[in-house]
Design a protein around this motif. Structure first.
Motif, PDB file in Angstrom:
ATOM      1  N   LYS A 269      -3.163   3.411  12.007  1.00  0.00           N
ATOM      2  CA  LYS A 269      -3.162   3.198  10.554  1.00  0.00           C
ATOM      3  C   LYS A 269      -0.991   3.631  10.484  1.00  0.00           C
ATOM      4  O   LYS A 269      -0.506   3.815  11.048  1.00  0.00           O
ATOM      5  CB  LYS A 269      -3.405   5.017   9.923  1.00  0.00           C
ATOM      6  CG  LYS A 269      -4.799   5.467  10.439  1.00  0.00           C
ATOM      7  CD  LYS A 269      -5.553   4.454   8.569  1.00  0.00           C
ATOM      8  CE  LYS A 269      -7.620   4.461   9.404  1.00  0.00           C
ATOM      9  NZ  LYS A 269      -7.261   6.187   9.382  1.00  0.00           N
TER      10      LYS A 269
ATOM     11  N   HIS B  78       2.432   8.220  -2.165  1.00  0.00           N
ATOM     12  CA  HIS B  78       1.823   7.963  -3.447  1.00  0.00           C
ATOM     13  C   HIS B  78       2.129   8.578  -4.246  1.00  0.00           C
ATOM     14  O   HIS B  78       2.612  10.285  -4.364  1.00  0.00           O
ATOM     15  CB  HIS B  78       0.177   8.034  -3.487  1.00  0.00           C
ATOM     16  CG  HIS B  78      -0.764   6.802  -2.561  1.00  0.00           C
ATOM     17  ND1 HIS B  78      -0.750   6.147  -2.543  1.00  0.00           N
ATOM     18  CD2 HIS B  78      -0.099   7.736  -0.621  1.00  0.00           C
ATOM     19  CE1 HIS B  78      -2.050   4.963  -1.647  1.00  0.00           C
ATOM     20  NE2 HIS B  78      -0.787   6.366   0.100  1.00  0.00           N
TER      21      HIS B  78
ATOM     22  N   THR C  82       1.107   6.328   4.625  1.00  0.00           N
ATOM     23  CA  THR C  82       2.034   5.464   2.946  1.00  0.00           C
ATOM     24  C   THR C  82       2.303   6.911   2.343  1.00  0.00           C
ATOM     25  O   THR C  82       2.011   7.838   2.153  1.00  0.00           O
ATOM     26  CB  THR C  82       1.038   4.999   2.499  1.00  0.00           C
ATOM     27  OG1 THR C  82      -0.251   5.564   2.389  1.00  0.00           O
ATOM     28  CG2 THR C  82       1.385   3.679   3.858  1.00  0.00           C
TER      29      THR C  82
ATOM     30  N   ILE D 203      -1.568  -3.761   6.154  1.00  0.00           N
ATOM     31  CA  ILE D 203       0.045  -3.797   6.435  1.00  0.00           C
ATOM     32  C   ILE D 203       0.263  -4.891   6.617  1.00  0.00           C
ATOM     33  O   ILE D 203       1.408  -5.383   6.448  1.00  0.00           O
ATOM     34  CB  ILE D 203       0.365  -2.540   6.351  1.00  0.00           C
ATOM     35  CG1 ILE D 203      -0.658  -1.378   5.359  1.00  0.00           C
ATOM     36  CG2 ILE D 203       1.754  -2.045   6.702  1.00  0.00           C
ATOM     37  CD1 ILE D 203       0.120  -0.269   5.733  1.00  0.00           C
TER      38      ILE D 203
ATOM     39  N   ARG E 297      -0.024  10.096   2.762  1.00  0.00           N
ATOM     40  CA  ARG E 297      -1.528   9.001   2.950  1.00  0.00           C
ATOM     41  C   ARG E 297      -1.278   8.486   4.236  1.00  0.00           C
ATOM     42  O   ARG E 297      -0.044   8.528   4.891  1.00  0.00           O
ATOM     43  CB  ARG E 297      -2.312   8.684   1.829  1.00  0.00           C
ATOM     44  CG  ARG E 297      -2.687   9.247   0.425  1.00  0.00           C
ATOM     45  CD  ARG E 297      -3.080   8.659  -0.496  1.00  0.00           C
ATOM     46  NE  ARG E 297      -2.656   9.709  -1.889  1.00  0.00           N
ATOM     47  CZ  ARG E 297      -3.220   8.668  -3.324  1.00  0.00           C
ATOM     48  NH1 ARG E 297      -3.735   7.919  -3.019  1.00  0.00           N
ATOM     49  NH2 ARG E 297      -2.707  10.278  -4.345  1.00  0.00           N
TER      50      ARG E 297
ATOM     51  N   LEU F 156       0.824  -1.263   0.050  1.00  0.00           N
ATOM     52  CA  LEU F 156      -0.014  -0.021   0.284  1.00  0.00           C
ATOM     53  C   LEU F 156       0.729   1.542  -0.018  1.00  0.00           C
ATOM     54  O   LEU F 156       0.510   2.461   0.165  1.00  0.00           O
ATOM     55  CB  LEU F 156      -0.711  -0.199   1.367  1.00  0.00           C
ATOM     56  CG  LEU F 156      -2.090  -0.882   1.324  1.00  0.00           C
ATOM     57  CD1 LEU F 156      -2.438  -0.846   2.475  1.00  0.00           C
ATOM     58  CD2 LEU F 156      -2.372  -1.213  -0.003  1.00  0.00           C
ATOM     59  N   THR F 157       2.523   0.958  -0.260  1.00  0.00           N
ATOM     60  CA  THR F 157       2.771   2.507  -0.214  1.00  0.00           C
ATOM     61  C   THR F 157       3.692   2.266  -1.416  1.00  0.00           C
ATOM     62  O   THR F 157       4.647   1.343  -1.622  1.00  0.00           O
ATOM     63  CB  THR F 157       3.362   2.606   0.427  1.00  0.00           C
ATOM     64  OG1 THR F 157       4.557   3.712   0.496  1.00  0.00           O
ATOM     65  CG2 THR F 157       5.009   1.333   1.153  1.00  0.00           C
TER      66      THR F 157
ATOM     67  N   SER G 166      -2.467   4.787   5.365  1.00  0.00           N
ATOM     68  CA  SER G 166      -3.357   3.090   5.483  1.00  0.00           C
ATOM     69  C   SER G 166      -3.654   2.739   6.156  1.00  0.00           C
ATOM     70  O   SER G 166      -3.035   2.300   7.210  1.00  0.00           O
ATOM     71  CB  SER G 166      -2.871   3.110   4.073  1.00  0.00           C
ATOM     72  OG  SER G 166      -2.644   3.363   2.672  1.00  0.00           O
ATOM     73  N   ASP G 167      -5.171   1.606   5.903  1.00  0.00           N
ATOM     74  CA  ASP G 167      -5.762   0.908   7.299  1.00  0.00           C
ATOM     75  C   ASP G 167      -4.829  -0.146   7.730  1.00  0.00           C
ATOM     76  O   ASP G 167      -3.984  -0.608   6.514  1.00  0.00           O
ATOM     77  CB  ASP G 167      -6.604   0.057   7.077  1.00  0.00           C
ATOM     78  CG  ASP G 167      -7.500  -0.756   7.985  1.00  0.00           C
ATOM     79  OD1 ASP G 167      -6.230  -0.777   8.725  1.00  0.00           O
ATOM     80  OD2 ASP G 167      -8.361  -1.009   7.756  1.00  0.00           O
TER      81      ASP G 167
END
Length: 405
Positions: A332, A337, A335, A356, A349, A149-150, A351-352
């Motif tokens: 969280k 982007h 991350t 991860i 940002r 997610l990153t 991310s949950d």
């Protein structure tokens, strides 16, 4: 906006950039008026032992913060401690939250990789279960670049920069003698080959780069490997090969198993070593000079070759984590982007953490050549922006000078 007391720790393998994230956390907390900023010694173990450093006192000047930013390794110390499952040992969680309450902690920050995010996930989940108002934020770190997610992770850019430079230097050194020789460079990466792929950045007008590159994303065929090397040796004297330490054959067996000790850490991860040496043994049938070079910790602590992009992003990730916590965010991870390559632009940002923790991101197949013996040219577009710029170390008596608590 003023925030309460905070505590921050570092976990897992150290990097050249993890202290930049610590500096970012400290600076943001200071800017938001935190009364006390604690650093836990040796990660979560520091909480359990109540071993804290008052960062408000020890990092009191801007010059110290800047020196910390370009200091390698984990200034607060690290650990490989795995929190038990709540249902098996709730007392440990009760103790942690009692200690956090004792020090009036409002925000908890943990800088680390996959396993460190496991800690954030467990603590934030338990906090929600007992109705705690403490926030838990993960700040990413791992030279392996394998967090999901990153776009990438802090520490990877500087490690990639060092690997690219070291590869070029090894190739130059190997090319001076007019007799057959094979040099194998063993690069970190248990399950993901991002670091080994960075060796390809040594290619340019002044260097051909590695002759073969092997990543753990593809099963390793020993017989095919010997044939590939033999073919390269028919074309040139000096053959240089970059390999990931985590190479496995089609059965999932590590190539290094013939020489390695097979030890595991607290998280059950194999401690890999000697992959390069195992491969040189396999090349004895070619009757040529062989050499294995294991970059080992050098690739994660080379602060004389920091990527400015990496350090600045690492600092900002820590800063953004504190800003998010001040707004009530918890559970969280910060991350990255990527918005564009040219010009290179990035957005931060959250991310949950549940998506991860304990997950890994491998090198996509599009970056690996069909035969699995190289990486595609397109991976340069991904890695190259991350290694740009330099920070010059502060020198004293001819050697770099670093921060130490």
């Amino acid at each position: 906006m003023k925030i309460g007391n905070i505590v921050v720790g570092q976990s897992g393998g150290p990097t050249s950039a993890i202290n930049a994230s610590l500096a970012g956390v400290f600076q943001a907390a200071k800017d938001l008026g935190a009364e006390k900023i604690y650093g836990m010694r040796h990660g979560i173990e520091g909480i359990l032992k109540e071993e804290f450093i008052n960062l408000s006192q020890t990092l009191g000047s801007d010059s110290k913060v800047q020196l910390l930013k370009i200091t390698p390794s984990s200034a607060l110390g690290s650990c490989r401690y795995k929190l038990p499952k709540v249902e098996k040992d709730e007392q440990t969680y009760q103790k942690i939250f009692d200690i956090l309450k004792k020090y009036d902690i409002s925000h908890f920050f943990y800088i680390g990789g996959n396993d460190s995010m496991d800690t954030i996930q467990k603590l934030s989940s338990y906090g929600a279960r007992i109705g705690s108002n403490i926030t838990f934020i993960g700040i990413p770190k791992t030279i392996d670049n394998d967090l999901p997610l990153t776009d990438h992770t802090p520490g990877y850019g500087s490690a990639a920069k060092y690997i690219a430079a070291a590869t070029k230097e090894v190739i130059y050194d190997a090319s001076v003698y007019p007799f057959p020789a094979v040099t194998i460079m063993e690069i970190m990466g248990r399950d993901a080959g991002w670091l080994t792929a960075a060796s390809s950045l040594s290619r340019g007008e002044d260097c051909d780069g590695p002759d073969l590159i092997y990543l753990p994303e593809r099963p390793f065929d020993v017989e095919q490997f010997v044939d590939n090397v033999k073919e390269k040796m028919s074309q040139k004297y000096a053959v240089v090969i970059a390999v990931s330490e985590g190479l496995r054959d089609a059965t999932g067996t590590y190539i290094c198993d013939s020489l390695a000790s097979k030890k595991v850490d607290a998280f059950g991860h194999r401690q890999l070593e000697c992959t390069g040496k195992a491969l040189t043994n396999m090349l004895e049938v070619l009757h040529c000079k062989t050499r294995a070079i294991e970059l080992n910790t050098l690739q994660r602590c080379a602060a004389h070759m920091l990527s400015k992009t990496d350090i600045d992003e690492s600092f900002q990730s820590g800063y953004e984590g504190v800003m998010a916590a001040s707004k009530g965010e918890t559970g969280k991870m910060v991350t990255f982007h990527r918005i564009s390559n040219t010009p290179y632009q990035l957005e931060y940002r959250l991310s949950d953490i549940n998506l991860i923790a304990n997950q890994q991101r491998s090198v996509p197949g599009k970056y690996i050549t069909k035969g699995g013996t190289d990486v595609s040219d397109s991976i340069r577009e991904y890695i190259e922006p991350l290694i740009q710029g330099e920070y010059t170390p502060q020198y004293k008596n001819g050697v770099p000078s670093y921060f130490r608590f």
